[in-house]
Design a protein around this motif. Sequence first.
Motif, PDB file in Angstrom:
ATOM      1  N   GLU A 134       0.833  -1.205   0.000  1.00 58.78           N
ATOM      2  CA  GLU A 134       0.000   0.000   0.000  1.00 58.78           C
ATOM      3  C   GLU A 134       0.863   1.249   0.000  1.00 58.78           C
ATOM      4  O   GLU A 134       0.545   2.236  -0.673  1.00 58.78           O
ATOM      5  N   TRP A 135       1.979   1.211   0.740  1.00 53.69           N
ATOM      6  CA  TRP A 135       2.875   2.374   0.756  1.00 53.69           C
ATOM      7  C   TRP A 135       3.511   2.582  -0.609  1.00 53.69           C
ATOM      8  O   TRP A 135       3.579   3.704  -1.105  1.00 53.69           O
ATOM      9  N   ARG A 136       3.974   1.496  -1.216  1.00 57.87           N
ATOM     10  CA  ARG A 136       4.619   1.604  -2.522  1.00 57.87           C
ATOM     11  C   ARG A 136       3.655   2.166  -3.568  1.00 57.87           C
ATOM     12  O   ARG A 136       4.051   2.946  -4.438  1.00 57.87           O
ATOM     13  N   ALA A 137       2.381   1.779  -3.455  1.00 58.11           N
ATOM     14  CA  ALA A 137       1.392   2.243  -4.431  1.00 58.11           C
ATOM     15  C   ALA A 137       1.075   3.726  -4.266  1.00 58.11           C
ATOM     16  O   ALA A 137       0.683   4.386  -5.228  1.00 58.11           O
ATOM     17  N   SER A 138       1.249   4.275  -3.054  1.00 62.28           N
ATOM     18  CA  SER A 138       0.861   5.663  -2.804  1.00 62.28           C
ATOM     19  C   SER A 138       2.039   6.612  -2.609  1.00 62.28           C
ATOM     20  O   SER A 138       1.834   7.805  -2.402  1.00 62.28           O
ATOM     21  N   ARG A 139       3.274   6.093  -2.680  1.00 62.67           N
ATOM     22  CA  ARG A 139       4.447   6.931  -2.444  1.00 62.67           C
ATOM     23  C   ARG A 139       4.616   7.939  -3.568  1.00 62.67           C
ATOM     24  O   ARG A 139       4.061   7.781  -4.659  1.00 62.67           O
TER      25      ARG A 139
END
Length: 224
Positions: A134-139
């Motif tokens: 989820e972090w990688r998708a929104s970074r």
Amino acid sequence: MAGKPKKQDPVDSQELAAELGISAGRINSLYAQRAKNGFPAHVDQRGRARLWDLDEVRKWHEGRQPSRLEELSLVGDPDELLNASQVAKVLGYKNKSQITTYLKEHPGYFPEPDEVEHLGTYTRKWWRRRTIAEWRASRPGKGKRAGAARQAPALPDVPADGDPDELLSGSQTAALLGFKSLNSFSSSRSQGNLPLLDETDGLTPLGKSAWTRRRVCEQKAQRG
């Protein structure tokens, strides 16, 4: 004359996972990537469940040499825990120092650990695959500096003179102790700087650690 041994019935992803020692989610991920990895096609279906020839998958599995990076891919069990070194590898970093930098120098940019393991004077942090995905998708995108700090969520205003038995969440505890962010509080706690908070008094409705206002105020007084 002895007849041929009966061919084994096809197995589903759960049975296949138990046989190969991996998760059913991993089986489904390997199947989804079969064009690249050669994973056998399913031979039948039971309702919506795919069924495979066990011997065929066994042969594929025995002859396969997956890369370390692939084994640590974010495509897998979303609840599997990864340590900092593993997280660094799946994100393409050379080592875990980048993760450490994010946590210490850019509060609020990188997600706080889902679990912290205390090993005497040393702590080990763990993140779920889902958290990192989820972090990688929104970074921030490539056009922004990867290490640029994002604005950390504002902490709530928490009075010290409330109900001493009220359970306070991590954000409320961080605010009452004077931390600037939840991440800085979590980092300090994981380093053993808040000994009275090593044990929790309960959980929030979302299942996160919580402490009584009494315990938090005692820790605040101890910090001075």
